[in-house]
Design a protein around this motif. Structure first.
Motif, mmCIF file in Angstrom:
data_model
loop_
_atom_site.group_PDB
_atom_site.id
_atom_site.type_symbol
_atom_site.label_atom_id
_atom_site.label_comp_id
_atom_site.label_asym_id
_atom_site.label_seq_id
_atom_site.Cartn_x
_atom_site.Cartn_y
_atom_site.Cartn_z
ATOM 1 N N VAL A 53 0.834 -1.186 0.000
ATOM 2 C CA VAL A 53 0.000 0.000 0.000
ATOM 3 C C VAL A 53 0.878 1.250 0.000
ATOM 4 C CG1 VAL A 53 -1.789 1.273 1.227
ATOM 5 C CG2 VAL A 53 -1.775 -1.228 1.270
ATOM 6 N N ASN A 54 0.637 2.136 -0.932
ATOM 7 C CA ASN A 54 1.235 3.478 -0.940
ATOM 8 C C ASN A 54 0.123 4.427 -0.530
ATOM 9 O OD1 ASN A 54 3.665 3.546 -3.622
ATOM 10 N ND2 ASN A 54 2.872 1.756 -2.558
ATOM 11 N N TYR A 55 0.317 5.239 0.516
ATOM 12 C CA TYR A 55 -0.773 6.136 0.903
ATOM 13 C C TYR A 55 -0.258 7.480 1.363
ATOM 14 C CZ TYR A 55 0.363 4.952 5.760
ATOM 15 O OH TYR A 55 1.012 4.785 6.943
ATOM 16 N N HIS A 109 -4.845 8.966 -3.513
ATOM 17 C CA HIS A 109 -4.276 9.070 -2.171
ATOM 18 C C HIS A 109 -3.980 7.735 -1.520
ATOM 19 C CE1 HIS A 109 -5.939 12.965 -3.118
ATOM 20 N NE2 HIS A 109 -5.087 13.459 -2.263
ATOM 21 N N LEU A 110 -4.347 6.662 -2.189
ATOM 22 C CA LEU A 110 -3.978 5.333 -1.696
ATOM 23 C C LEU A 110 -4.036 4.354 -2.856
ATOM 24 C CD1 LEU A 110 -5.171 3.592 1.547
ATOM 25 C CD2 LEU A 110 -5.200 2.355 -0.610
ATOM 26 N N THR A 111 -3.013 3.514 -2.968
ATOM 27 C CA THR A 111 -3.034 2.490 -4.010
ATOM 28 C C THR A 111 -2.077 1.384 -3.605
ATOM 29 O OG1 THR A 111 -2.915 2.113 -6.393
ATOM 30 C CG2 THR A 111 -1.181 3.463 -5.442
ATOM 31 N N THR A 112 -2.034 0.305 -4.411
ATOM 32 C CA THR A 112 -1.004 -0.704 -4.180
ATOM 33 C C THR A 112 0.000 -0.619 -5.327
ATOM 34 O OG1 THR A 112 -2.441 -2.276 -5.270
ATOM 35 C CG2 THR A 112 -2.324 -2.393 -2.874
ATOM 36 N N ASN A 113 1.273 -0.644 -4.968
ATOM 37 C CA ASN A 113 2.300 -0.481 -5.991
ATOM 38 C C ASN A 113 3.655 -0.881 -5.425
ATOM 39 O OD1 ASN A 113 2.367 0.596 -8.783
ATOM 40 N ND2 ASN A 113 3.982 1.888 -7.958
ATOM 41 N N TYR A 141 7.341 6.255 -4.817
ATOM 42 C CA TYR A 141 8.096 6.999 -3.811
ATOM 43 C C TYR A 141 9.441 7.462 -4.375
ATOM 44 C CZ TYR A 141 10.439 7.918 0.683
ATOM 45 O OH TYR A 141 11.111 8.492 1.718
ATOM 46 N N VAL A 142 10.126 6.565 -5.099
ATOM 47 C CA VAL A 142 11.434 6.907 -5.667
ATOM 48 C C VAL A 142 11.301 8.088 -6.632
ATOM 49 C CG1 VAL A 142 13.292 6.072 -7.158
ATOM 50 C CG2 VAL A 142 12.371 4.589 -5.378
ATOM 51 N N THR A 143 10.271 8.047 -7.461
ATOM 52 C CA THR A 143 10.059 9.155 -8.399
ATOM 53 C C THR A 143 9.664 10.421 -7.651
ATOM 54 O OG1 THR A 143 9.173 7.464 -9.849
ATOM 55 C CG2 THR A 143 8.971 9.725 -10.595
ATOM 56 N N ALA A 144 8.798 10.260 -6.653
ATOM 57 C CA ALA A 144 8.321 11.433 -5.907
ATOM 58 C C ALA A 144 9.478 12.151 -5.217
ATOM 59 C CB ALA A 144 7.276 11.012 -4.882
ATOM 60 N N ALA A 174 6.379 12.989 -1.590
ATOM 61 C CA ALA A 174 7.264 12.014 -0.950
ATOM 62 C C ALA A 174 7.258 12.206 0.568
ATOM 63 C CB ALA A 174 8.683 12.156 -1.489
ATOM 64 N N GLU A 175 7.270 13.447 0.981
ATOM 65 C CA GLU A 175 7.271 13.779 2.406
ATOM 66 C C GLU A 175 6.017 13.256 3.090
ATOM 67 O OE1 GLU A 175 8.805 15.248 5.792
ATOM 68 O OE2 GLU A 175 9.828 15.289 3.845
ATOM 69 N N ASP A 176 4.885 13.366 2.390
ATOM 70 C CA ASP A 176 3.578 13.078 2.993
ATOM 71 C C ASP A 176 3.139 11.629 2.778
ATOM 72 O OD1 ASP A 176 1.044 13.667 4.198
ATOM 73 O OD2 ASP A 176 0.193 13.679 2.175
ATOM 74 N N MET A 177 3.945 10.818 2.068
ATOM 75 C CA MET A 177 3.462 9.464 1.802
ATOM 76 C C MET A 177 4.200 8.422 2.630
ATOM 77 S SD MET A 177 4.977 8.557 -1.982
ATOM 78 C CE MET A 177 4.431 6.858 -1.989
ATOM 79 N N ASN A 178 3.579 7.263 2.740
ATOM 80 C CA ASN A 178 4.220 6.153 3.437
ATOM 81 C C ASN A 178 3.735 4.839 2.838
ATOM 82 O OD1 ASN A 178 5.818 4.788 5.206
ATOM 83 N ND2 ASN A 178 4.946 5.690 7.059
ATOM 84 N N HIS A 179 4.369 3.744 3.282
ATOM 85 C CA HIS A 179 4.014 2.416 2.768
ATOM 86 C C HIS A 179 3.550 1.514 3.897
ATOM 87 C CE1 HIS A 179 7.293 3.951 0.062
ATOM 88 N NE2 HIS A 179 6.269 3.850 -0.750
ATOM 89 N N ALA A 180 2.734 0.535 3.550
ATOM 90 C CA ALA A 180 2.284 -0.426 4.551
ATOM 91 C C ALA A 180 1.923 -1.723 3.859
ATOM 92 C CB ALA A 180 1.067 0.121 5.288
#
Lengths: 341, 441
Positions: free
Chosen positions: B166-168, B278-282, B287-290, B298-304
């Motif tokens: 999850v990228n969110y 604002h949320l997807t699976t990838n 993140y690397v591109t952001a 990039a600052e505001d996103m995280n993975h789970a």
């Protein structure tokens, strides 16, 4: 040969000339030796013109068999086997692949999609193409330039134009949705490729955009052969522009229309690239054509036999399309547009 | 000459000589190492060997650069020529299939998912390489063995996987009432609903996207106890568990951004980076591109990781990257030597670092690479091998399971129900029939 309503005489002369040309062939052949009664079977064969012709045709026939017939028969044969990728020839399974297809809803959906796609796209391509050809046939400034410009969609590689359309139809970044929203006509993005009906319409539109130039330019070439004197005569007789189209242009254009539409239908029916680049058969197989389904099953899933069966199932439809235009072209009514059958 | 890493200033001062010297030194070092490795290696490349290698086209540029560096060192040390060609995700498999069928054109393919299982008889037995690497690098994760072994033999080496996690956007998730990322199905459903209500929607691909769509629908199926086939390859998709998962996915889909049924593998990347999603699976590529192009995102996103299933276990389908050697290659030793060389710590560690989290290892020792902890946002991708299952689920990976995933049987089932084309029963029977067709032999 009775008098014919012909645009000009050049074609007629050409036919005569080729006829004369043919009659000169026998005179250049070696004169048969006149040993009546004694001639052996070999002598008779040696002097038989058909026998000679057979040999002349052989290279062409070999070429056709090697590059056209053999792959076709291999494909048909494969559809009766359970061949898979990397196996190198499967076992003969008879009609099993077809039996599975018979109650496969995705297959029947693809048949429906293919027919819908072909019929709608071809009909619109014909109407728009004919209209465009008639427009382009008029005298106007920069005639050559405009005629060349019409060909552009046809020149661009399919995959490139498909990628352009893919952006135009993007669910988030579509230029069409964006413009309409900015103009205040709609308030959310149009789901071009995500909704079944929209997706079908979208791919058909893209196909029409690509196919219209072919129809338009070929029909334009046909229009050029119509002699202006016929129109002049008709105008003197007081014919309206509709009558001039109906009784001069249309009848003289019929043979070309038959050829163009045959090709157009064949191209559309077997279309693959556009669909594959735009939707890959989605959403939910709503745009899967027989060609794309065959590729997905045969190459991607590795079931060559089943993919070949789907491809083989296209053959009857293609034969029917060819047959219709072929028999149509044989009929004088189609050729001349008059009522004398 | 003081260091081997000249900066701009020393370049300007010392001129080209410094640079040339520094460059040769480091290349020499690498070459020296590669030569020593080739001497000691159990596989001796055939003299004058020429290898055609096909790989997937990079999503992270630095990863590709690092890969080519490995190729270059190997070429110089062994005199082997390796021609690398790149193809996009979707084009790898058809090209590999054609090569497998005709028996020419390619020697090695670095592909996706279960590629070797589509034509196991055309894959060289690489058990010796896999066991050599396993012994040296802390052993293979269980999922790595599932991805590489067919009837007890290794038919491919699972180089790495990219996690379908999850990228969110953190702020959006917090606004939807989730300070910490939910780890159960109910919480996840609530989050997706909340995101939609706030106008910051989620979206996961339901089109024919080989990587993105297959990943999360298999998770949804397994999380509810459903499965395409049981241990003995019997088709069991038509079940109450599957029905439950269909309802669950529909409840997510109804709250998605419109258009997910048409998405391919790059659609969610584009929408996420444009700030619309604002949320997807990838994979970690968003993140690397952001980090480079959209630092605010990039600052505001995280993975789970995706939530655990009803039974409390977490099973995810990630995008494995196996490398295979065709059995018809004329240079088997060179191919094996390259596979082993590429996965030695001296090569693999810098490569994994260059990939910035895009390559999650199946070899246990590489989990200790500092890339996984240097940035806590990378950490979820470290454990990809632990949560991964093959497309076959509980069964052994096989030709048929590989065909089923290539034919999008499970994706189509969910898409059919979510878009309203079919009801639960019909969607399940259609999928059952399609699966039975594939698993009939």
């Amino acid at each position: 040969m009775g008098p014919r309503l012909r645009g000009d005489d050049t074609e007629w002369v050409a036919i005569n000339r080729s006829y004369n040309g043919m009659t000169t062939i026998p005179t250049s052949l070696p004169t048969p030796t006149r040993h009546f009664g004694k001639s052996s079977a070999w002598d008779r064969l040696r002097t038989n013109r058909n026998w000679l012709a057979l040999w002349f045709m052989l290279p062409a026939a070999a070429f056709l068999i090697l590059f056209l017939a053999y792959p076709l028969f291999l494909g048909v044969w494969m559809s009766f086997t359970d061949d898979r990728i990397g196996r190198g020839g499967g076992n003969f399974v008879g009609l099993e692949n077809y039996e599975w297809l018979k109650d496969d809803s995705i297959f029947w959906l693809s048949v429906f999609n293919t027919l819908l796609y072909t019929i709608v796209a071809s009909a619109i391509k014909f109407a728009v193409g004919l209209y465009l050809a008639l427009l382009l046939n008029r005298h106007m400034p920069f005639k050559a330039l405009i005629r060349a410009a019409v060909l552009i969609p046809f020149i661009v590689p399919t995959v490139l134009s498909a990628i352009a359309f893919w952006w135009i139809y993007d669910s988030q970044f579509s230029i069409i949705s964006w413009s309409l929203i900015k103009m205040g006509l709609i308030d959310h993005n149009i789901n071009f490729l995500g909704d079944s009906s929209w997706a079908r319409g979208s791919v058909i539109f893209a196909n029409i955009w690509r196919g219209v130039p072919f129809v338009a330019i070929t029909l334009l070439a046909g229009l050029q052969t119509v002699s202006p004197s016929l129109y002049e005569a008709a105008t003197l007789d007081g014919a309206t522009s509709w009558q001039r189209f109906r009784f001069i242009t249309y009848p003289l254009l019929t043979p070309i229309i038959a050829v163009v539409m045959t090709f157009s239908v064949l191209f559309t029916f077997t279309d693959f690239q556009l669909i594959w680049a735009l939707t890959r058969g989605g959403p939910v197989n709503a745009t899967h054509l027989m060609a794309t389904l065959s590729y997905q099953r045969g190459i991607l899933s590795g079931r060559l036999g089943e993919g070949a069966a789907i491809a083989t199932a296209m053959i009857p439809f293609l034969m029917a399309a060819i047959a219709i235009s072929w028999f149509g072209m044989q009929r004088r009514k189609w050729q001349q547009g008059t009522d004398n059958d | 000459m003081t260091g081997f890493t000249p900066d701009r200033r020393s370049l300007l001062k010392g001129g080209a000589i410094t640079l040339a010297a520094a460059a040769t030194m480091s290349a020499d070092q690498l070459l020296g190492y590669a030569k020593a490795w080739a001497q000691a290696s159990p596989w001796k490349p055939e003299p004058g060997a020429k290898i055609n290698l096909l790989r997937w086209k990079r999503f992270v540029e630095a990863e590709d650069v690092a890969f080519m560096k490995i190729v270059d060192a190997f070429q110089k040390a062994t005199g082997t020529t390796i021609t690398v060609s790149n193809e996009s995700y979707d084009d790898i498999q058809p090209k590999a299939s054609v090569a497998a069928n005709t028996g020419q054109g390619l020697d090695m393919v670095w592909g996706l998912y279960s590629l070797p299982f589509l034509f196991p008889s055309k894959c060289m037995d690489v058990t010796d390489v896999a066991e050599y690497l396993g012994k040296k690098n802390g052993g293979w994760a269980a999922s790595g063995e599932q991805y590489g072994k067919y009837n007890g033999k290794w038919i491919g080496v699972p180089v790495a996987a990219t996690g379908g996690l999850v990228n969110y956007r953190v702020a959006a998730a917090e606004k939807a009432g989730h300070k910490t990322f939910p780890s159960d199905l109910g919480g996840f459903q609530d989050l997706v609903k909340g995101l939609n209500k706030n106008g910051t929607p989620a979206g996961m691909a339901l089109g024919h996207a080989s990587g993105d769509a297959n990943g999360w629908v298999h998770w949804a199926l397994w999380a509810h106890g459903g499965k395409l086939i049981d241990k003995d390859n019997k088709v069991t998709i038509n079940s109450p568990e599957t029905a439950k998962s269909l309802e669950y996915v529909k409840s997510l889909y109804d709250n998605f951004i419109p258009g997910t049924a048409s998405w391919n593998d790059s659609s969610n990347n584009k929408a996420f980076l444009a700030g619309q999603l604002h949320l997807t699976t990838n994979g970690i590529s968003v993140y690397v591109t952001a980090k480079k192009e959209a630092p605010a995102i990039a600052e505001d996103m995280n993975h789970a990781h995706l939530p655990v299933g009803l039974d409390g276990k977490r099973r995810e389908l990630h995008l494995g990257f196996p490398i295979l050697i065709f059995s018809f290659t004329k240079f088997p030793q060179a191919c094996k030597a390259f596979t082993a060389f590429m996965m030695e710590p001296e090569q693999f560690n810098p490569w994994v670092e260059a990939a910035q989290g895009y390559l999650s290892p199946f070899l246990n020792a590489y989990e200790k690479n500092p890339i996984w902890t240097a940035d806590p946002k990378n950490t979820p991708y470290r454990d990809v091998a632990t949560t991964a299952s093959t497309p076959a689920g509980e069964a052994q990976m096989s030709e048929n399971a590989a065909a089923a995933i290539a034919d999008f049987v499970v994706v189509d089932m969910y898409a059919n129900y979510c878009t309203g084309r079919e009801d639960v029963k019909t969607a399940m029977t259609s999928a059952e029939r399609a699966a039975k067709r594939i698993f009939r032999a």
